[in-house]
Motif scaffolding. Structure first.
Motif, PDB file in Angstrom:
ATOM      1  N   GLY A 124      18.094 -60.458   1.542  1.00 32.97           N
ATOM      2  CA  GLY A 124      18.511 -60.059   2.881  1.00 32.97           C
ATOM      3  C   GLY A 124      17.449 -59.199   3.544  1.00 32.97           C
ATOM      4  O   GLY A 124      16.461 -58.796   2.916  1.00 32.97           O
ATOM      5  N   PRO A 125      17.637 -58.931   4.814  1.00 34.63           N
ATOM      6  CA  PRO A 125      16.684 -58.086   5.546  1.00 34.63           C
ATOM      7  C   PRO A 125      16.534 -56.715   4.876  1.00 34.63           C
ATOM      8  O   PRO A 125      17.509 -56.129   4.418  1.00 34.63           O
ATOM      9  CB  PRO A 125      17.335 -57.933   6.923  1.00 34.63           C
ATOM     10  N   GLY A 126      15.298 -56.249   4.806  1.00 36.68           N
ATOM     11  CA  GLY A 126      15.036 -54.904   4.307  1.00 36.68           C
ATOM     12  C   GLY A 126      15.141 -54.735   2.805  1.00 36.68           C
ATOM     13  O   GLY A 126      15.269 -53.614   2.323  1.00 36.68           O
ATOM     14  N   SER A 127      15.035 -55.826   2.055  1.00 41.60           N
ATOM     15  CA  SER A 127      15.151 -55.721   0.597  1.00 41.60           C
ATOM     16  C   SER A 127      13.806 -55.567  -0.112  1.00 41.60           C
ATOM     17  O   SER A 127      13.761 -55.416  -1.326  1.00 41.60           O
ATOM     18  CB  SER A 127      15.913 -56.933   0.040  1.00 41.60           C
ATOM     19  N   GLY A 128      12.708 -55.619   0.653  1.00 38.84           N
ATOM     20  CA  GLY A 128      11.386 -55.384   0.069  1.00 38.84           C
ATOM     21  C   GLY A 128      10.517 -56.627  -0.089  1.00 38.84           C
ATOM     22  O   GLY A 128       9.465 -56.566  -0.720  1.00 38.84           O
ATOM     23  N   GLU A 161      19.845 -50.054  -0.181  1.00 36.14           N
ATOM     24  CA  GLU A 161      20.003 -49.151   0.964  1.00 36.14           C
ATOM     25  C   GLU A 161      18.909 -48.095   1.049  1.00 36.14           C
ATOM     26  O   GLU A 161      18.495 -47.701   2.138  1.00 36.14           O
ATOM     27  CB  GLU A 161      21.388 -48.488   0.928  1.00 36.14           C
ATOM     28  N   ASN A 162      18.384 -47.646  -0.098  1.00 38.08           N
ATOM     29  CA  ASN A 162      17.360 -46.596  -0.097  1.00 38.08           C
ATOM     30  C   ASN A 162      16.050 -47.018   0.559  1.00 38.08           C
ATOM     31  O   ASN A 162      15.291 -46.170   1.023  1.00 38.08           O
ATOM     32  CB  ASN A 162      17.079 -46.129  -1.528  1.00 38.08           C
ATOM     33  N   ASN A 211      22.202 -54.274  10.561  1.00 39.18           N
ATOM     34  CA  ASN A 211      22.384 -53.018   9.836  1.00 39.18           C
ATOM     35  C   ASN A 211      22.496 -53.350   8.344  1.00 39.18           C
ATOM     36  O   ASN A 211      22.459 -54.526   7.958  1.00 39.18           O
ATOM     37  CB  ASN A 211      23.609 -52.254  10.361  1.00 39.18           C
ATOM     38  N   PHE A 212      22.628 -52.332   7.503  1.00 42.95           N
ATOM     39  CA  PHE A 212      22.625 -52.574   6.063  1.00 42.95           C
ATOM     40  C   PHE A 212      23.817 -53.422   5.627  1.00 42.95           C
ATOM     41  O   PHE A 212      23.675 -54.291   4.761  1.00 42.95           O
ATOM     42  CB  PHE A 212      22.588 -51.250   5.275  1.00 42.95           C
ATOM     43  N   PRO A 230      14.958 -56.600 -10.258  1.00 46.75           N
ATOM     44  CA  PRO A 230      15.577 -55.262 -10.279  1.00 46.75           C
ATOM     45  C   PRO A 230      15.018 -54.341  -9.189  1.00 46.75           C
ATOM     46  O   PRO A 230      13.874 -54.483  -8.757  1.00 46.75           O
ATOM     47  CB  PRO A 230      15.211 -54.712 -11.657  1.00 46.75           C
ATOM     48  N   LYS A 231      15.847 -53.399  -8.779  1.00 44.58           N
ATOM     49  CA  LYS A 231      15.406 -52.352  -7.854  1.00 44.58           C
ATOM     50  C   LYS A 231      14.507 -51.420  -8.650  1.00 44.58           C
ATOM     51  O   LYS A 231      14.954 -50.804  -9.623  1.00 44.58           O
ATOM     52  CB  LYS A 231      16.612 -51.587  -7.303  1.00 44.58           C
TER      53      LYS A 231
END
Length: 177
Positions: free
Chosen positions: A11-15, A124-125, A136-137, A162-163
């Motif tokens: 998804g958006p913003g996951s890196g 989210e971080n 949005n998240f 993994p994060k």
């Protein structure tokens, strides 16, 4: 040479873009996400969010661009190519919006295949919003679920990354290839 096409999705913003940029610095052949380019061109023409205003046109432009990326990647003279998002992403976003799309979208997913899919979970971080990213998240998390559903529909085995630090995420991916 049979070039392996490796997708980095999420998804958006996951890196994803951060990983693709770092893989590029490490010397790997990488193809960037094209939706920002499509969004930016629309904004230059006075359309703030083409995906929200005309989802089908936006998706058609993405589909065309991702098919071109796929065709180009297949012809690379390298062992593997990393690609930021794939053709099924287009359908996942249309499912998220609840919009109709022509049968050729489905056919494109069946005709243009990838070898490995690495899925970045919502995080989210590290999530940030910007001029091209309207979600949005919570919405990014919903899109993540549509990505899983869509890719699995086409028979892909998704490998969740993994994060962790960028370096550790890259090492995880490279060790799984």
């Amino acid at each position: 040479m049979n070039t392996k096409l490796i997708l980095v999705i999420g998804g958006p913003g996951s890196g994803k873009t951060t990983l693709i940029n770092e893989l590029t610095k490490l010397g790997y052949v990488c193809y960037p996400e094209i939706s920002r380019e499509v969004t930016q061109k629309a904004q230059e023409q006075g359309i703030d969010q083409l995906f929200l205003e005309n989802p089908l046109l936006f998706s058609e432009l993405l589909l065309e661009g991702r098919i071109r990326q796929h065709q180009s990647a297949v012809n690379e003279h390298t062992e593997m190519v990393f690609i930021d998002r794939g053709i099924p992403d287009v359908l996942a976003y249309m499912h998220y919006k609840g919009d109709y799309y022509p049968e050729r979208f489905d056919l494109a997913c069946k005709e243009h295949l990838y070898h490995q899919i690495f899925l970045l979970p919502p995080w989210e971080n590290i999530y940030t919003s910007d001029k091209q990213r309207y979600e949005n998240f919570q919405q990014a998390s919903e899109i993540h679920l549509h990505l899983i559903e869509t890719y699995e529909k086409y028979g892909y085995n998704l490998i969740e990354v993994p994060k962790d630090t960028v370096e550790n995420r890259i090492n995880f991916i490279l060790n799984k290839i």
